[in-house]
Every structure is written in C-alpha cells, then in structure tokens.
Design a protein around this motif. Structure first.
Motif, mmCIF file in Angstrom:
data_model
loop_
_atom_site.group_PDB
_atom_site.id
_atom_site.type_symbol
_atom_site.label_atom_id
_atom_site.label_comp_id
_atom_site.label_asym_id
_atom_site.label_seq_id
_atom_site.Cartn_x
_atom_site.Cartn_y
_atom_site.Cartn_z
ATOM 1 N N UNK A 181 5.266 2.779 -2.967
ATOM 2 C CA UNK A 181 5.966 3.565 -1.955
ATOM 3 C C UNK A 181 6.829 4.555 -2.714
ATOM 4 N N UNK A 182 6.768 5.826 -2.318
ATOM 5 C CA UNK A 182 7.575 6.863 -2.947
ATOM 6 C C UNK A 182 8.450 7.526 -1.908
ATOM 7 N N UNK A 229 0.742 -6.812 4.258
ATOM 8 C CA UNK A 229 1.602 -5.726 3.778
ATOM 9 C C UNK A 229 0.847 -4.405 3.661
ATOM 10 N N UNK A 230 -0.444 -4.473 3.398
ATOM 11 C CA UNK A 230 -1.244 -3.249 3.309
ATOM 12 C C UNK A 230 -1.259 -2.503 4.633
ATOM 13 N N UNK A 231 -1.078 -3.246 5.738
ATOM 14 C CA UNK A 231 -1.084 -2.626 7.060
ATOM 15 C C UNK A 231 0.163 -1.783 7.319
ATOM 16 N N UNK A 232 1.187 -1.920 6.473
ATOM 17 C CA UNK A 232 2.424 -1.165 6.650
ATOM 18 C C UNK A 232 2.284 0.299 6.244
ATOM 19 N N UNK A 233 1.246 0.634 5.488
ATOM 20 C CA UNK A 233 1.186 1.909 4.787
ATOM 21 C C UNK A 233 1.224 3.130 5.696
ATOM 22 N N UNK A 234 0.848 2.994 6.963
ATOM 23 C CA UNK A 234 0.847 4.147 7.864
ATOM 24 C C UNK A 234 2.081 4.196 8.762
ATOM 25 N N UNK A 235 3.060 3.318 8.524
ATOM 26 C CA UNK A 235 4.257 3.264 9.369
ATOM 27 C C UNK A 235 5.504 3.431 8.505
ATOM 28 N N UNK A 236 6.045 4.658 8.397
ATOM 29 C CA UNK A 236 7.199 4.911 7.519
ATOM 30 C C UNK A 236 8.422 4.048 7.842
ATOM 31 N N UNK A 237 8.678 3.781 9.123
ATOM 32 C CA UNK A 237 9.847 2.976 9.501
ATOM 33 C C UNK A 237 9.726 1.555 8.959
ATOM 34 N N UNK A 261 17.064 7.946 3.073
ATOM 35 C CA UNK A 261 15.827 8.729 3.044
ATOM 36 C C UNK A 261 15.266 8.914 4.451
ATOM 37 N N UNK A 262 14.954 10.177 4.807
ATOM 38 C CA UNK A 262 14.328 10.450 6.094
ATOM 39 C C UNK A 262 12.909 9.877 6.097
ATOM 40 N N UNK A 263 12.454 9.458 7.280
ATOM 41 C CA UNK A 263 11.140 8.819 7.383
ATOM 42 C C UNK A 263 10.005 9.738 6.952
ATOM 43 N N UNK A 264 10.150 11.057 7.175
ATOM 44 C CA UNK A 264 9.079 11.965 6.755
ATOM 45 C C UNK A 264 9.082 12.232 5.255
ATOM 46 N N UNK A 265 10.036 11.612 4.554
ATOM 47 C CA UNK A 265 10.090 11.733 3.087
ATOM 48 C C UNK A 265 9.739 10.415 2.413
ATOM 49 N N UNK A 266 8.982 9.580 3.112
ATOM 50 C CA UNK A 266 8.514 8.299 2.578
ATOM 51 C C UNK A 266 6.991 8.258 2.703
ATOM 52 N N UNK A 267 6.327 7.879 1.643
ATOM 53 C CA UNK A 267 4.857 7.785 1.676
ATOM 54 C C UNK A 267 4.404 6.601 0.841
ATOM 55 N N UNK A 268 3.296 6.021 1.237
ATOM 56 C CA UNK A 268 2.755 4.867 0.528
ATOM 57 C C UNK A 268 1.291 5.087 0.209
ATOM 58 N N UNK A 269 0.847 4.503 -0.876
ATOM 59 C CA UNK A 269 -0.570 4.610 -1.234
ATOM 60 C C UNK A 269 -0.966 3.457 -2.152
ATOM 61 N N UNK A 270 -2.238 3.147 -2.136
ATOM 62 C CA UNK A 270 -2.777 2.179 -3.080
ATOM 63 C C UNK A 270 -2.906 2.849 -4.453
ATOM 64 N N UNK A 271 -2.672 2.094 -5.493
ATOM 65 C CA UNK A 271 -2.821 2.621 -6.846
ATOM 66 C C UNK A 271 -4.253 2.386 -7.308
#
Length: 408
Positions: A181-182, A229-237, A261-271
């Motif tokens: 998560x970045x 936890x992988x299911x969280x990746x599309x939900x910034x909140x 951090x604002x929600x639109x400034x959070x992103x997640x991805x698989x490595x």
C-alpha cells in the motif's frame, strides 16, 4: 457490407507507454534530433505510486536529459536512513548516504518535467494498443479506436502487463506473495519531520516514510496478505484502516502521516517480478521491437531501483537507436532492408547492455524483500546482526551505475 481497412499512419519510432521509461526514451531521442510518438492508454499522465526513491544512477540520467537541476530544487536531499525493528528493543540503526545523492522524487513532477520538454503532439493519450502484427520491415500497431500505426521501430514501455513483452514471448511477471500500500500526504504549512528516510521492519511487515520536501511525505507498507486481505485492494477506506492496524508497533509519526492521507492518495497493488531466468533466454528485443522499464524488468520495490533503472533504460536506448536510425532529413535515402538490419543491431546492443543489469537488480531486490519480511528467531537474528550491516553497502553499490551520455 464492405468495410474498408483502417488507414495506416506511418511513424518512424512508436513508444508504447508514457511512463518513466517511455518518456525518458522519447526525450533522449528528441535531444538527439529524432522524432518519436508515445502512445498512452489513459487520458492523462499516470501518477500511480505517487513517489519513489532516486539514487545516484537516476540523477546521472536526469542530468543527461537536462532536467536534473529543476527537479533538485523541488525535492530535498535525503542524508540517511533510520531502520528500526518493531519486534525488539534494539535501537534504530542509521545508514548514512554521505557522498551519494538520494531524494524522494514525486512521480507527477518527474513525468511532467519529461513531458514538458517534448514537442507538442509527441504524446497521444487514450491510445490503447490491442495487437501487433508484422508487415515486411515494419510493425503494424492496432489501437482500440481502430487506427493502425506502421512503425519502423516499436518500443514497449507499457508496464507489468506489457502487450509488447507478450508479443516478444516474454513470460508474464509472477506474484511474489506480497502486496504493498502506498500513500502520499501533503501538510500545508510544513510537516516538521527531519529529512531522513525512516523504515520499520518486523512481524512480516515493512513500512516507512520519506519526505519529498517541506510539505509532502511519501509512505508505504508491504506485507504478505491472506485471501481476505487481498479483497481490500479496491477500497481505499478499508485499506487505510488496515494499514493503521498494521502500524500499531510503529511510532506515532508514522501513524499520523497515514491518518492525514486523503483516500484518493492511497493505492494498493500486488508485488510482481519477472523471474530472472526468463531474461536469460527470453527476447528483450526481436527485429525492430524491444521492451524497457517495467515491461522489461518488473521487480519488487525493496532496493528502490525500479524507477531509477527505467531512467537508465531510456538514456541507453535513445543512444543505441541514435546510432542506427535515419535522421528526419535523411528519410528515403536508406534501403529498407539495410535500415531494418541496423535497427535490429542497435536494439540487440541495448538488450545486451540491459540483460545482466536487470537480472542482477531483480534478484537482489527479491532477496532483500524476502529477508526483511520473513519472521522467525533465526531470520530476525540474521537481519539484526548481519543483514543490517551488509545491506547499505550493497544498496549503494547498485546505485553507482553510470548510464553514460546520449552521444553514441
């Protein structure tokens, strides 16, 4: 009903992807008087990832492109890295970057700096490549809007899911079993943190924060997710709350940055990464086609070298092509077959130069991440007593690479 075929638009050099490597290659060619067209599938520059660490090798490339100084003025020098354990009472160890140029570079600032130096019309947005086919000494690039580009040279800088890499026959990047998560936080009036890179390791989690300048802070967290936890990746909140839960053992500063951090400034991805042995026998280039950047060497972020390596690629690729491609005022003077052979040789030289560098950094980055995030008494002991002393020198040596100038 008869449907006429799409009109073919002839272009000397087509670059797929307006990310770091694509724009760097295009700007390098532009500095040498060679035109290119950059295709970007989205409708604007992509800033996913928000920021990344830039080392000596990246700044050498940026200086070659004549945009280094403007970016330095926007980003503070990082003097050291503080690494703390979240599972023991050991004091934080400090890794000095003295004698090295390390900064946290905002991705938006870099892409805009590259794009602003290119001639108007070089980047074509909303241009998704759907297929590639042969046409004599050219490649036909089919776009989603039905248009077709006829290219003398095709360069894939289209990321982890590269269409060009697939055409070359390179194996797909594989999931490492870890996710990240970045986030990116702006503190109006200043954040008050020191310029150091702070990193926290333990219990299968690695996190850190790194100021870019007086107001902007980049942060990250990597972990090994369960299926749930992988299911969280599309939900910034939900991601934000998940990160805060994972940061229970870190200092309040780290948690406060995430909280703000604002929600639109959070992103997640698989490595994901490309298995190194796939580059041993795989095609980095074939004929008048090649790949660069993440399309060539997707890797884990544990060395902080992904973006830096993409900048190296762009400078070296522009140099290799400049030595073999016709200048605009020479068009029509070359035999097509002869020029094709020269382009093929130029791209082979590029692939030879980048193959082992890519294999080295993919492998080292994967192993660093594996060791830093494993749990257990023995691995914890090795990490604290041995790895913490071994890593800094290894990391800095990898960053001392010089991509050279643009002139061949």
């Amino acid at each position: 009903m008869f449907t006429s075929p799409a009109m073919e638009i002839v272009k000397d050099i087509v670059i797929v992807g307006a990310g770091i490597s694509g724009l760097t290659t295009s700007l390098g060619l532009h500095r040498l008087g060679i035109r290119s067209l950059v295709l970007e599938s989205s409708d604007k520059l992509r800033i996913t990832g928000f920021a990344f660490t830039t080392w000596n090798n990246a700044w050498k490339a940026l200086d070659v492109l004549c945009i280094g100084e403007s970016l330095r003025r926007q980003h503070h020098l990082t003097p050291s890295m503080l690494v703390a354990s979240t599972f023991s009472v050991q004091p934080a160890s400090e890794i000095s970057f003295k004698g090295h140029e390390v900064r946290c570079l905002q991705r938006r600032s870099l892409l805009e700096a590259l794009a602003n130096e290119l001639p108007i019309g070089t980047i074509r947005f909303s241009s998704k490549v759907v297929s590639i086919e042969e046409s004599g000494f050219f490649k036909l690039v089919h776009l989603a809007d039905g248009s077709v580009l006829k290219a003398k040279v095709l360069i894939g800088c289209d990321g982890v899911n590269s269409v060009v890499a697939k055409w070359l026959g390179l194996e797909k990047p594989v999931f490492t079993g870890r996710s990240t998560v970045r986030g990116y936080t702006k503190f109006k009036g200043g954040h008050g943190f020191g310029p150091e890179f702070r990193q926290f390791v333990g219990k299968g989690v690695r996190s850190g924060l790194l100021p870019c300048n007086d107001e902007n802070v980049y942060w990250f967290l990597t972990w090994t997710p369960s299926t749930k936890e992988e299911e969280l990746e599309d939900d910034p909140a939900k991601l934000k709350q998940f990160v805060l839960n994972k940061l229970q053992d870190t200092p309040d500063d780290m948690k406060s940055v995430v909280e703000k951090t604002w929600l639109d400034s959070i992103a997640s991805s698989q490595l994901r990464y490309r298995r190194p042995w796939h580059l041993l026998w795989g095609n980095i280039s074939k004929g008048n086609v090649c790949v660069a950047g993440d399309a060539l060497h997707p890797m884990t972020p544990d060395l902080g070298q992904g973006g830096c390596l993409a900048l190296e690629d762009g400078v070296i690729l522009a140099r290799c092509l400049a030595g073999v491609i016709s200048k605009p005022d020479m068009e029509g003077t070359d035999d097509e077959e002869e020029e094709y052979k020269r382009i093929e040789m130029g791209l082979k030289i590029f692939s030879q130069k980048r193959r082992w560098r890519s294999i080295d950094l993919i492998t080292t980055s994967y192993m660093v991440g594996f060791i830093q995030q494993r749990s257990g008494m023995i691995i914890n002991l090795l990490r604290e007593r041995f790895f913490s002393r071994f890593l800094p020198g290894r990391l800095l040596r990898k960053a001392d690479f010089d991509c050279g100038n643009l002139q061949y």
